[in-house]
Design a protein around this motif. Structure first.
Motif, PDB file in Angstrom:
ATOM      1  N   MET A 204       3.675   3.542  -1.780  1.00 10.05           N
ATOM      2  CA  MET A 204       4.375   3.719  -3.048  1.00 10.05           C
ATOM      3  C   MET A 204       5.886   3.744  -2.835  1.00 10.05           C
ATOM      4  O   MET A 204       6.391   4.338  -1.888  1.00 10.05           O
TER       5      MET A 204
ATOM      6  N   SER B 122       0.800  -1.226   0.000  1.00  8.70           N
ATOM      7  CA  SER B 122       0.000   0.000   0.000  1.00  8.70           C
ATOM      8  C   SER B 122       0.830   1.272   0.000  1.00  8.70           C
ATOM      9  O   SER B 122       0.285   2.360  -0.154  1.00  8.70           O
TER      10      SER B 122
ATOM     11  N   ALA C 116       7.808   5.373  -7.806  1.00  8.00           N
ATOM     12  CA  ALA C 116       6.400   5.567  -8.191  1.00  8.00           C
ATOM     13  C   ALA C 116       6.043   4.742  -9.430  1.00  8.00           C
ATOM     14  O   ALA C 116       5.524   5.250 -10.427  1.00  8.00           O
ATOM     15  N   CYS C 117       6.347   3.436  -9.375  1.00  6.73           N
ATOM     16  CA  CYS C 117       6.148   2.541 -10.518  1.00  6.73           C
ATOM     17  C   CYS C 117       4.677   2.515 -10.953  1.00  6.73           C
ATOM     18  O   CYS C 117       3.770   2.518 -10.120  1.00  6.73           O
ATOM     19  N   ASN C 118       4.471   2.442 -12.273  1.00  6.41           N
ATOM     20  CA  ASN C 118       3.109   2.372 -12.801  1.00  6.41           C
ATOM     21  C   ASN C 118       2.380   1.131 -12.312  1.00  6.41           C
ATOM     22  O   ASN C 118       1.179   1.162 -12.026  1.00  6.41           O
ATOM     23  N   HIS C 119       3.115   0.006 -12.218  1.00  7.21           N
ATOM     24  CA  HIS C 119       2.455  -1.229 -11.792  1.00  7.21           C
ATOM     25  C   HIS C 119       2.069  -1.173 -10.313  1.00  7.21           C
ATOM     26  O   HIS C 119       1.100  -1.800  -9.907  1.00  7.21           O
ATOM     27  N   HIS C 120       2.806  -0.414  -9.518  1.00  9.99           N
ATOM     28  CA  HIS C 120       2.432  -0.269  -8.105  1.00  9.99           C
ATOM     29  C   HIS C 120       1.182   0.606  -7.993  1.00  9.99           C
ATOM     30  O   HIS C 120       0.290   0.337  -7.182  1.00  9.99           O
ATOM     31  N   THR C 121       1.103   1.626  -8.833  1.00  5.23           N
ATOM     32  CA  THR C 121      -0.097   2.468  -8.880  1.00  5.23           C
ATOM     33  C   THR C 121      -1.315   1.631  -9.265  1.00  5.23           C
ATOM     34  O   THR C 121      -2.392   1.764  -8.676  1.00  5.23           O
ATOM     35  N   ALA C 122      -1.139   0.738 -10.247  1.00  2.54           N
ATOM     36  CA  ALA C 122      -2.227  -0.139 -10.687  1.00  2.54           C
ATOM     37  C   ALA C 122      -2.681  -1.047  -9.545  1.00  2.54           C
ATOM     38  O   ALA C 122      -3.886  -1.268  -9.357  1.00  2.54           O
TER      39      ALA C 122
ATOM     40  N   ILE D  69      -2.550  -0.472  -6.270  1.00  2.00           N
ATOM     41  CA  ILE D  69      -3.314   0.296  -5.285  1.00  2.00           C
ATOM     42  C   ILE D  69      -4.718   0.604  -5.810  1.00  2.00           C
ATOM     43  O   ILE D  69      -5.713   0.505  -5.080  1.00  2.00           O
ATOM     44  N   GLN D  70      -4.815   0.947  -7.085  1.00  4.94           N
ATOM     45  CA  GLN D  70      -6.129   1.188  -7.691  1.00  4.94           C
ATOM     46  C   GLN D  70      -6.982  -0.073  -7.654  1.00  4.94           C
ATOM     47  O   GLN D  70      -8.190  -0.016  -7.393  1.00  4.94           O
TER      48      GLN D  70
END
Length: 222
Positions: free
Chosen positions: A118, A116, A122-128, A130-131
């Motif tokens: 980041m 949870s 700030a990886c895009n896959h980590h953002t995905a 969390i979403q």
């Protein structure tokens, strides 16, 4: 872990994440896999949950015990469902439920704080990820509202009809299978099993439903 990689990738938690990204994330998040026998406790009422639990094989009952020891099944979870994600997201809150293996199960765990928070990149896959967690929490809230609708009906008959109607809508068919056996269904609806079986027989005799074990058919409008 590699053995389950393709299955894990199918989870709603990892939508939009490539297999290569997933492999790295599992290492980063301290992923572990543990097997449970039928009846084994995965989470106990009163535990503080610090991990995300995902079912890779088997099924798990989410249960709550009353002061007098009566079991209420809140939910039955199957393959690729997450267990008590809302509780771990609440942080340092004691679990109000228990998670019990309903049959032999394989469970993946992930460190929630690492999932949870980041990373510095700030990886895009980590953002995905969390979403995806927010989407799952939203789905859990919808299921909770459905549960409230099912058990808030005044009579056993109405509880059964509301539950079966919701299952029919969920499956988009008048013919469907449910995940519960008879005792589990009674515990889920918080009613006596014998009284429930009597009402089911009446509904069948009236030509409103048909059933065999966990297979049901809604035969005409109520």
């Amino acid at each position: 872990m590699e053995k389950y990689l393709l299955k894990i990738k199918k989870s709603p938690l990892f939508i939009g994440i490539t297999q290569e990204e997933l492999s790295k994330m599992l290492t980063c998040f301290g992923a572990t896999i543990k097997k449970y026998e039928t009846g084994d406790m995965i989470i106990r009422q009163g535990d503080v949950i610090s991990k995300i639990y995902m079912i890779l094989d088997g099924s798990v009952n989410i249960e709550k015990d009353s002061y007098w020891g009566r079991r209420i099944i809140v939910q039955k979870l199957t393959e690729l469902n997450n267990i008590a994600l809302g509780l771990v997201a609440s942080r340092n809150v004691e679990s109000t439920i228990s998670a019990v293996s309903a049959k032999k199960s394989t469970i993946l765990t992930l460190n929630f704080n690492k999932c949870s928070t980041m990373c510095t990149n700030a990886c895009n896959h980590h953002t995905a990820l969390i979403q995806n967690m927010f989407k799952i929490l939203s789905k859990e809230n919808i299921e909770l509202l459905e549960k409230i609708e099912n058990i808030s009906q005044k009579s056993i008959r109405d509880k059964l009809l509301t539950y079966l109607s919701n299952e029919s809508l969920k499956h988009k068919s008048s013919s469907f299978e449910i995940n519960f056996n008879r005792q589990e269904l009674a515990d889920y609806l918080n009613i006596d099993r014998s009284a429930m079986s009597f009402e089911m027989s009446k509904l069948k005799n009236e030509g409103l439903i048909d059933y065999e074990k966990n297979k049901f058919v809604l035969k005409e409008e109520i």
